[in-house]
Motif scaffolding. Structure first.
Motif, mmCIF file in Angstrom:
data_model
loop_
_atom_site.group_PDB
_atom_site.id
_atom_site.type_symbol
_atom_site.label_atom_id
_atom_site.label_comp_id
_atom_site.label_asym_id
_atom_site.label_seq_id
_atom_site.Cartn_x
_atom_site.Cartn_y
_atom_site.Cartn_z
ATOM 1 N N PHE A 196 0.836 -1.195 0.000
ATOM 2 C CA PHE A 196 0.000 0.000 0.000
ATOM 3 C C PHE A 196 0.875 1.251 0.000
ATOM 4 O O PHE A 196 1.928 1.306 0.630
ATOM 5 C CB PHE A 196 -0.922 0.012 1.222
ATOM 6 N N LEU A 245 -5.056 9.455 4.204
ATOM 7 C CA LEU A 245 -5.141 8.003 4.338
ATOM 8 C C LEU A 245 -6.578 7.510 4.388
ATOM 9 O O LEU A 245 -6.819 6.344 4.697
ATOM 10 C CB LEU A 245 -4.397 7.557 5.609
ATOM 11 N N THR A 269 -8.408 7.092 1.866
ATOM 12 C CA THR A 269 -8.330 6.051 0.833
ATOM 13 C C THR A 269 -6.855 5.793 0.603
ATOM 14 O O THR A 269 -6.021 6.697 0.746
ATOM 15 C CB THR A 269 -8.997 6.484 -0.485
ATOM 16 N N ILE A 270 -6.527 4.580 0.231
ATOM 17 C CA ILE A 270 -5.126 4.193 0.084
ATOM 18 C C ILE A 270 -4.995 3.347 -1.169
ATOM 19 O O ILE A 270 -5.980 2.752 -1.632
ATOM 20 C CB ILE A 270 -4.647 3.451 1.350
ATOM 21 N N TYR A 274 -11.420 -6.306 1.626
ATOM 22 C CA TYR A 274 -11.855 -4.962 1.240
ATOM 23 C C TYR A 274 -12.270 -4.980 -0.231
ATOM 24 O O TYR A 274 -11.851 -5.849 -0.991
ATOM 25 C CB TYR A 274 -10.729 -3.931 1.413
ATOM 26 N N LYS A 285 -10.868 1.997 0.066
ATOM 27 C CA LYS A 285 -11.309 2.846 1.163
ATOM 28 C C LYS A 285 -10.736 2.314 2.468
ATOM 29 O O LYS A 285 -10.861 1.130 2.779
ATOM 30 C CB LYS A 285 -12.841 2.881 1.231
ATOM 31 N N ASN A 286 -10.099 3.177 3.224
ATOM 32 C CA ASN A 286 -9.367 2.761 4.424
ATOM 33 C C ASN A 286 -10.241 2.911 5.664
ATOM 34 O O ASN A 286 -10.807 3.979 5.923
ATOM 35 C CB ASN A 286 -8.101 3.612 4.574
ATOM 36 N N ASP A 287 -10.345 1.838 6.419
ATOM 37 C CA ASP A 287 -11.091 1.889 7.685
ATOM 38 C C ASP A 287 -10.187 2.214 8.866
ATOM 39 O O ASP A 287 -10.596 2.128 10.022
ATOM 40 C CB ASP A 287 -11.794 0.547 7.929
ATOM 41 N N LEU A 311 -5.486 -0.087 7.382
ATOM 42 C CA LEU A 311 -4.467 -0.141 6.335
ATOM 43 C C LEU A 311 -3.408 0.932 6.545
ATOM 44 O O LEU A 311 -3.724 2.084 6.845
ATOM 45 C CB LEU A 311 -5.119 0.030 4.962
ATOM 46 N N LYS A 312 -2.153 0.546 6.388
ATOM 47 C CA LYS A 312 -1.034 1.457 6.591
ATOM 48 C C LYS A 312 -0.125 1.450 5.366
ATOM 49 O O LYS A 312 -0.077 0.479 4.603
ATOM 50 C CB LYS A 312 -0.205 1.032 7.813
#
Length: 297
Positions: free
Chosen positions: A29, A207, A209-210, A244, A280-282, A285-286
């Motif tokens: 990512f 972040l 969205t990633i 995801y 879409k980041n909850d 995710l890093k």
């Protein structure tokens, strides 16, 4: 505002020990990172930014010393006031000549009447007429002179006003304003340090969205199109996966040789294509985290 992309070369599909070729591609990512620079030079008086802070676009997070700029602005404003005070009062100066012209025209009319009555000579009438013409020329000359003087003062004032506008712009840029929504990744400066124009202050990335960057083989390429929906998986606890939904937002139009450190789904493939999948980041995710892609058939 300088932008860089956090890029780590992504591995193509690595077969799972329990289920060979379970995923179609594997990658890491990344996010678009923005480096926020100083837009003015001076001592940083305040910088309310810490790594991990979530900032909003146009949020003021600090400021750079503005005392000298403020003093310069006040000096220019005083110069403008002093310069404008030199502007001549055109009407008041012309009023004197206008009164003389009014009286001269009355004398001219009187002489015309006296000449008709043979009570005055023609020379006296000519002298009265000449006086009217002289005063009229004096008014025209004075008005021209006063207009030139006024225009010069206005031009000088306009130059000073431009300088004031420049100072105001510099004062505005002395405020450290965040340029984009996102999370602070790295802080480069502290309050009390000297800032120069363009000096990086901190780095921020959105972040919410990633992007997962991965590589696919030429055999897989016909199965992938822009805006395709795909499934994205990341490692979770107890050897499970978090799932995801992702959307393919970019496919490289140029093939490249498989990096030596990458294994592809078909290890014999020499050429691969990079793809970017937006997810879409909850909050889980890093940047730099591995993820797997499953194409939807």
């Amino acid at each position: 505002m300088k932008k860089t992309a956090f890029i780590i070369i992504a591995a193509a599909a690595i077969s799972c020990s329990d289920n060979k070729n379970e995923f179609d591609a594997t990658g890491t990512f990344e996010a678009v990172e923005t480096i926020i620079p100083a837009e003015a030079g001076g001592i940083i008086k305040e910088l309310k930014v810490e790594e991990g802070n979530v900032l909003k676009e146009n949020q003021v997070v600090g400021y750079i010393d503005t005392i000298q700029l403020s003093l310069k602005r006040d000096q220019l404003l005083a110069q403008i006031k002093a310069t404008q005070s030199k502007k001549p009062d055109i009407n008041s100066q012309l009023d004197v000549y206008r009164e003389e012209l009014k009286q001269a025209k009355l004398d001219q009319q009187r002489m015309q009447n006296l000449v008709k009555a043979d009570a005055a000579t023609r020379k006296q009438l000519d002298d009265a007429t000449t006086k009217v013409l002289v005063i009229q020329k004096q008014i025209t000359a004075l008005q021209t002179q006063l207009n030139i003087s006024t225009t010069g003062i206005d031009d000088e004032t306009q130059t000073l006003k431009v300088q004031v506008s420049q100072i105001k712009d510099q004062l505005a840029k002395s405020k450290i304003v965040n340029k984009t929504n996102g999370t602070v990744l790295t802080k480069y400066a502290e309050a009390g340090e000297m800032a120069a124009i363009g000096k990086p202050l901190y780095k921020i990335a959105d972040l919410s969205t990633i992007i997962l960057r991965a590589y696919i083989t030429g055999d897989q390429l016909p199965s992938v199109k822009l805006n395709d929906n795909v499934k994205v998986f990341t490692d979770a606890a107890d050897k499970t996966y978090k799932e995801y939904s992702g959307v393919v937002e970019w496919i490289s139009d140029k093939a490249e040789f498989t990096p030596k450190t990458i294994q592809t789904k078909d290890e014999r493939a020499n050429l691969v294509y990079a793809v970017k999948v937006r997810v879409k980041n909850d909050g889980y995710l890093k940047i730099g985290m591995y993820g797997e892609i499953k194409l939807l058939k």
